[in-house]
Design an enzyme around this catalytic site. Structure first.
Site, PDB file in Angstrom:
ATOM      1  CB  SER A   1      -0.889  -0.015   1.242  1.00 48.94           C
ATOM      2  OG  SER A   1      -1.665   1.159   1.274  1.00 48.94           O
TER       3      SER A   1
ATOM      4  N   GLY B   1       1.763  10.881   5.139  1.00 49.35           N
ATOM      5  CA  GLY B   1       0.559  11.256   5.884  1.00 49.35           C
ATOM      6  C   GLY B   1      -0.720  10.927   5.146  1.00 49.35           C
TER       7      GLY B   1
ATOM      8  CB  CYS C   1      -0.704   4.966   8.771  1.00 44.59           C
ATOM      9  SG  CYS C   1       0.310   6.271   8.046  1.00 44.59           S
TER      10      CYS C   1
ATOM     11  CB  ILE D   1       5.891  -5.180   9.746  1.00 47.29           C
ATOM     12  CG1 ILE D   1       7.179  -4.898   8.980  1.00 47.29           C
ATOM     13  CG2 ILE D   1       5.985  -6.420  10.598  1.00 47.29           C
ATOM     14  CD1 ILE D   1       8.428  -4.719   9.847  1.00 47.29           C
TER      15      ILE D   1
ATOM     16  N   GLY E   1       8.321  -5.617   4.025  1.00 44.18           N
ATOM     17  CA  GLY E   1       9.326  -4.908   4.825  1.00 44.18           C
ATOM     18  C   GLY E   1      10.677  -5.192   4.206  1.00 44.18           C
TER      19      GLY E   1
ATOM     20  N   GLY F   1       7.311  -2.901  -1.603  1.00 49.23           N
ATOM     21  CA  GLY F   1       7.028  -1.513  -1.262  1.00 49.23           C
ATOM     22  C   GLY F   1       8.121  -0.593  -1.745  1.00 49.23           C
ATOM     23  CB  THR F   2      10.997   0.809   0.111  1.00 44.61           C
ATOM     24  OG1 THR F   2      10.156   1.190   1.198  1.00 44.61           O
ATOM     25  CG2 THR F   2      12.068   1.869  -0.074  1.00 44.61           C
TER      26      THR F   2
END
Lengths: 312, 284
Positions: A26, A77, A135, A198, A251, A273-274
């Site tokens: 996400s 955010g 978050c 995570i 993660g 993700g990253t």
């Protein structure tokens, strides 16, 4: 190169099957359109969307990002258009392009989550709901539901009551807790079909020239390979306690070896993700390497490999 | 959304030249048909540090020039300032080394349909994309005047071949070590009046762009600027490189500089938003 066309990549969350064990995490795949320039989204188990809220959110001020050793801090955010525009713009495009879609939702109250679940239950073409209760980039740390067993349970119960039917609920948990197994137990008994492990860890970088926190939001979520051992540990602990609940591991996964660690610890699938930021085709690389590495080790399916690190 | 980088590709590209020029490195990469689609204002994102690097994020560089045919096939040229660990690593590479490049990315400069009088304003190595822009504008019959500014002479990037594509070049340095002493904005009003400027293009540090924009507004001239926010991905997925920008309906939104920029209409950017979300921003 080991060839085995029968290798079974399927994974199952709740009542839904997914053809690939590689998902996007996400908030790390934009609207889907951006990554689709680099590979077909049908290669993914599913696109997990950015966490969407009831109302539009501007997100936090900039700077929002700081690179750290083998990782990064982000302080986005939960910027997003709100559920109405999201359902109008993002979802139809993903569905029209045959992408499997798991919608991630984020609320400020139990009622927010309930309302979001009610909105989503009537949307055609979805394959699951990720309930982001973890978050770290919110003003009030009290709003990180996943830090509180009671709040975690209430949110998942509310989503369960309102989503009905067949859509699997995936609860996304925070590693920033004393006992993640306890939180996992609460959300499973409240009706979660699977767990996403995570979310990022809360971190900070100080700019030593300005002598102030580098991020405008001061704190941010730490992600990337730096947190992988934390993720593997969390997956291992939770799988050990709840063998029948599938885990979507994430993660710092950027290659097949990383994914294998998570699968052997107990993950049924992994999210990228990253790694998408540094390598737009990371998901394709991970998928290919998972298959090769598992075949080399004598496995014929993902499911055979899940949790083998727990074997005596 | 203005674009989804339809022509972007990811590939391993070879360094065919790496030369130190003043405070910068001029680097040339053999990129195949990636060059075909590169336009002035586009950028590329490069992986840094090698395969075992602890630097996980790509570095974004504005394209200085591109050529779709030549001895090495398609080439893309960059002007790199070795500021941080990533750019120092990149500039330390040798000819025939390869890097992983994604490009061309982002929104390019808009080119006027009619020949107009254009003023190009660059700060430091922000001058790089302006030379390619100057060539395109000249081909369209535009008058092209250029102002380049920096703190010191060594940080002015103005190669000979670039100078040929402009009608006039004015240089400013803050210490007066070359050109006139002061900032680019000190000389702008005079040049705008002298050359009857009809459009301003700018590229450089954000405070400079803000100052250029206030002069553009004062004279009522359209201003396209290439903004500079730190990026994690360069392809529109990470939401870190945002800045507050008014959309076509006047609504302020946190807008990605990588995919909805880097070239933006200066009059729409909210410049005074240092570490804050401006009041009235959508979703604030």
């Amino acid at each position: 190169m080991v060839e085995n066309s029968n290798f079974d990549m399927r994974v199952k969350f709740g009542q839904k099957y997914f053809d690939s064990p590689v998902f996007t995490a996400s908030g790390c795949a934009g609207s889907g359109k951006e990554l689709s320039q680099f590979f077909p989204l049908t290669e993914l188990g599913a696109v997990v969307t950015k966490s969407i809220a009831l109302k539009p959110r501007s997100g936090r001020a900039t700077p929002r990002m700081a690179e750290t050793p083998s990782g990064m801090l982000n302080s986005i955010g939960l910027q997003g258009p709100g559920i109405d525009q999201f359902l109008e713009d993002d979802i139809p495009w993903l569905v029209a392009n045959q992408a499997r879609v798991i919608v991630s939702i984020s609320g400020e109250s139990v009622d927010d989550y309930a309302s979001l679940a009610r909105r989503l239950r009537v949307v055609p073409g979805l394959s699951g709901i990720e309930v982001n209760i973890s978050c770290p980039n919110v003003e009030n740390r009290g709003l990180v539901f996943a830090c509180d067993p009671v709040a975690s349970r209430e949110v998942i119960e509310a989503v369960r009551r309102n989503i009905g039917g067949e859509l699997p609920i995936i609860a996304k948990l925070s590693p920033d807790v004393t006992d993640i197994v306890q939180i996992a137990g609460e959300v499973i008994s409240a009706g979660a079909d699977a767990l996403a492990l995570i979310n990022t860890l809360l971190g900070m970088v100080i700019d030593i020239d300005k002598q102030r926190p580098k991020l405008a939001g001061k704190t941010g979520g730490l992600s990337g390979p730096a947190i992988r051992p934390v993720a593997v540990r969390a997956i291992y602990q939770v799988h050990s306690a709840f063998k029948n609940t599938p885990i979507l591991g994430m993660g710092g996964v950027s290659c097949g070896k990383d994914a294998l660690e998570m699968i052997f610890a107990g993950a049924s699938a992994v999210s990228i993700g990253t790694a998408n930021f540094g390598n737009p085709t990371a998901a394709i690389k991970v998928k290919k390497e998972i298959r090769e590495l598992l075949l080399e080790r004598g496995f014929n399916s993902i499911s055979e490999a899940v949790g083998v690190a727990h074997n005596e | 959304m203005t674009g989804i980088n339809r022509k972007a590709q990811q590939r391993s590209v070879e360094i065919i030249s790496n030369k130190k020029v003043g405070a910068y490195h001029h680097m040339v990469f053999a990129v195949g048909d990636m060059a075909t689609f590169a336009k002035p204002g586009n950028f590329v994102a490069i992986s840094v540090g090698g395969s075992n690097s602890s630097m996980i994020l790509r570095r974004a560089f504005a394209i200085y020039r591109s050529s779709d045919r030549g001895q090495y096939g398609g080439t893309i040229e960059l002007v790199v300032a070795p500021h941080g660990q990533g750019s120092k690593w990149l500039t330390s590479l040798e000819i025939h080394d390869h890097v992983d490049m994604v490009g061309p990315l982002g929104v390019s400069f808009g080119i006027p349909a009619q020949p107009v009088s254009a003023l190009l304003v660059g700060g430091g190595y922000g001058s790089a994309p302006l030379f390619g822009l100057a060539e395109v504008l000249k081909e369209r019959g535009c008058r092209v005047d250029m102002i380049l500014g920096a703190s010191i002479a060594g940080k002015i990037y103005a190669p000979l071949e670039g100078k040929r594509s402009v009608n006039s070049l004015t240089v400013t340095t803050e210490d007066g070590s070359t050109g006139s002493k002061g900032k680019v904005t000190d000389v702008m009003p005079e040049l705008i009046e002298k050359y009857k400027t009809e459009i301003i293009y700018s590229c450089g540090p954000m405070p400079m762009l803000a100052a250029v924009d206030s002069i553009a507004e004062q004279f009522g001239i359209m201003h396209q600027c290439a903004v500079e926010e730190s990026m994690a991905c360069g392809i529109g997925v990470c939401m870190t490189c945002v800045l507050p920008v008014k959309d076509e309906n006047g609504v302020i939104k946190m807008t990605r500089s990588c995919i909805d920029g880097p070239v933006m209409d200066g009059s729409r950017v909210i410049w005074s938003s240092n570490r804050q979300i401006p009041e009235g921003t959508w979703g604030a």
